[in-house]
Design an enzyme around this catalytic site. Structure first.
Site, short mmCIF file in Angstrom:
data_model
loop_
_atom_site.label_atom_id
_atom_site.label_comp_id
_atom_site.label_asym_id
_atom_site.label_seq_id
_atom_site.Cartn_x
_atom_site.Cartn_y
_atom_site.Cartn_z
N GLY B 106 2.94 22.45 20.65
CA GLY B 106 3.44 22.42 22.04
C GLY B 106 2.53 21.68 23.01
O GLY B 106 2.79 21.64 24.21
N LYS B 109 1.88 16.43 21.29
CA LYS B 109 1.49 15.41 20.31
C LYS B 109 2.64 14.47 19.98
O LYS B 109 2.50 13.24 20.03
CB LYS B 109 1.01 16.08 19.00
N ARG B 150 -2.66 23.89 3.77
CA ARG B 150 -2.75 23.24 5.09
C ARG B 150 -3.83 22.17 5.06
O ARG B 150 -3.67 21.09 5.64
CB ARG B 150 -3.04 24.27 6.18
N SER B 177 -3.69 19.75 12.93
CA SER B 177 -5.01 19.58 12.29
C SER B 177 -6.10 20.37 13.01
O SER B 177 -6.98 19.78 13.65
CB SER B 177 -5.37 18.10 12.19
#
Lengths: 273, 273
Positions: B106, B109, B150, B177
Site C-alpha cells: 500500500g 510501489k 519469501r 522486499s
C-alpha cells in the site's frame, strides 16, 4: 491464472476530503485485487498458517466502472495507465517472441543462438539469449540434475523467456530440454505463434564426437548418470517450427542456420511492429 | 561465479579432414567449458548420483589462444562472436539497470512503477516492470509465503532483473522486499551503480488506511500471519539511492514521484548509451 494487465486505474485530480490522499492514486492495480487476495490467501494456506479464504476486498470492490460513482471510487477511473507489450513492440519495431532451441548436448544450440543474435542485432533487432548452462549459474543455481530439478529448470527458463517476450524482446532460449512435455508446457504459456521451436536434429554420434564439454566421455565412463542421449532419452519434437539438419555429412555454417531462423521470423512478421 | 561471456570462439573456414565438421564450429562457448564441467559435476554430486570431479575437458583445453596452433584447435580462433550488453545499449540508446522499488504493502510501489514506465517510454526508453505480485503467478507460482519462500521469491526476482538489465532494459522491480539482506543480495549481483533502490517511505498508518488488497484487515483480524508491518518487520533501507516521502500530509502525484527517478537516471547517464 493470467492476470489481465491491460485494465488499470489512475487518479482523477478531484479534490478529496482526505488531505493525506489528495494527490495520491489508489493502487493502479486494483482491478486484480480480488484475484490476488484469493491467490495470497491460497498461498498462505499452503504455508500452513492461520488463513481465511474470506476476502474483505473493500477498496477493490469499488474499483469497478459501474460502481465508480460512489465513495472513494469518485477519485478513480479505469484506463490503460501502463505501457503494454504492443507499445514496447512499437518502440522496438519488432514483435516479442521466444526462439526455443532444443537438441542434444553438442548439437550446436549455443552456436546457433550466438549466430542468430548477431544476425538479428545487425538488423537492428533487440535479442537476448537465455542459455541453459548460464542460467544455472544464477536464477537456477539452486537446482541439481535430479529429474524434478531438470523439469523445474526448464519451467523457470520458460517463464523468464515469456517475460522477455512480453517485454518485446526476441528471446533465444538454448536448452537441451529433452522432454516433450516440458517444452510443450513452455509453449502453452505463450500466445499462439510466439513460441518458435528450433530442433537441432543432429545424430548422436556427431554430437558425441564433438563432446565440447567432455560430458559424453564422463557419461560413457559411468561417472555421470541420466545423461541425455546416453542413458536418458531425448524426445525429438514432433512439430517444431524449424528443423536444423546436416546435409549429407556436412553441417551448415552457423550463419546459414541463423538465416533459416531469420527468414522464418521475417515471414511471420516478427521483424516489424 | 560469473561467467565471462565476452570471450567466445568461432569457426575459421579452413578445410577440415573431417567432412562432417567442415562447416561447423566447435561450441562458441568453449571458453567456459572447464568451469561448466566442474559445475555440472558438482551439481550431479548434489543429486547424489555417481559422479566424478575428474573432468576430462578435452576440446575445451585446446580452446585457448596459446594452444590454437595444434590439432582441432586449428579450426578455431578467439573472438567476440556474441552480442554483448554494450551492443544492446548502443541499439537502445540507454543503459540497462534495475530500479528496485521497496516499501510496505500500500505504499505506492506499483503506482510508481506504472508512472515511471510511462514516463520513460514516452522518452523512447525500453522498460519492463517486474511486479512481485504478478511474478508469483508465473515464475514464482511454486512459492508460498513461508519465510524461506519469501526470500527465494526475492532472489529469483533479483536474478531475473539482472538478466533484463544485461539485456539493456531499464527494469523496474516492484516488491515489498522487507529484509535488508535480501535486497542487498540482489544489489550485490549487479554491476556497481546498476541497482537503484527506491524506498517508498510511507507511514504504516497511511498504507493501512489505503489497504488496496484488503490484506491489512486480514492481518489485523489474525487471519494471516507474518504480514509485513503488522507482525513481521519491514527493515527500511539505510542507503537507498532515492527516497519517496510524503510532504507534510500530502503524497506527491505519481508523475512527480516518477520524475524524481527519471532525473536520477538522467543525471547518472542511464538515459543514453
Amino acid at each position: 491464472m493470467i492476470i489481465n494487465y491491460s485494465l488499470r486505474i489512475d487518479f482523477v485530480r478531484a479534490k478529496s476530503t482526505k488531505v493525506g490522499f489528495a494527490n495520491f492514486p489508489l493502487s493502479c492495480r486494483q482491478n486484480v485485487t480480488s484475484a490476488w487476495s484469493k491467490f495470497v490467501s491460497a498461498k498462505w494456506k499452503e504455508a500452513s498458517l492461520k488463513t481465511s479464504t474470506e476476502i474483505n476486498s473493500n477498496e477493490g470492490s469499488v474499483c469497478n466502472e459501474n460502481l465508480s460513482k460512489g465513495g472513494k471510487s469518485m477519485n478513480i477511473v479505469w484506463h490503460k495507465c501502463s505501457v503494454e507489450k504492443i507499445d514496447r513492440q512499437e518502440l522496438l519495431q519488432q514483435r516479442g517472441c521466444v526462439i526455443w532451441i532444443t537438441g542434444l548436448s553438442g548439437s550446436g544450440k549455443s552456436t546457433l543462438a550466438c549466430a542468430l543474435t548477431r544476425a538479428l542485432h545487425s538488423r537492428g533487432k533487440l535479442t537476448y539469449v537465455l542459455d541453459g548452462d548460464n542460467i544455472r549459474h544464477g536464477l537456477n543455481s539452486d537446482l541439481t540434475f535430479k529429474p524434478q530439478d531438470r523439469a523445474e529448470n526448464i519451467r523457470r527458463i520458460g517463464e523468464v523467456a515469456k517475460l522477455f517476450s512480453d517485454a518485446g524482446v526476441i528471446c533465444i532460449a538454448s536448452v537441451i530440454s529433452p522432454y516433450r512435455k516440458d517444452r510443450d508446457a513452455c509453449r502453452s504459456i505463450l500466445p499462439d505463434g510466439d513460441f518458435i521451436e528450433v530442433f537441432m536434429d543432429m545424430p548422436l554420434h556427431v554430437c558425441e564426437a564433438r563432446d565440447p564439454k567432455g560430458l559424453y566421455k564422463l557419461a560413457r565412463a559411468g561417472k555421470i548418470e541420466g545423461f541425455t542421449g546416453v542413458d536418458d532419452p531425448y524426445e525429438a519434437p514432433l512439430n517444431s517450427e524449424i528443423v536444423i539438419q546436416m546435409e549429407g555429412e556436412v553441417c551448415s555454417s552457423p550463419e546459414v542456420m541463423a538465416e533459416k531462423v531469420v527468414c522464418y521470423l521475417d515471414a511471420k512478421g516478427y521483424l516489424q511492429a
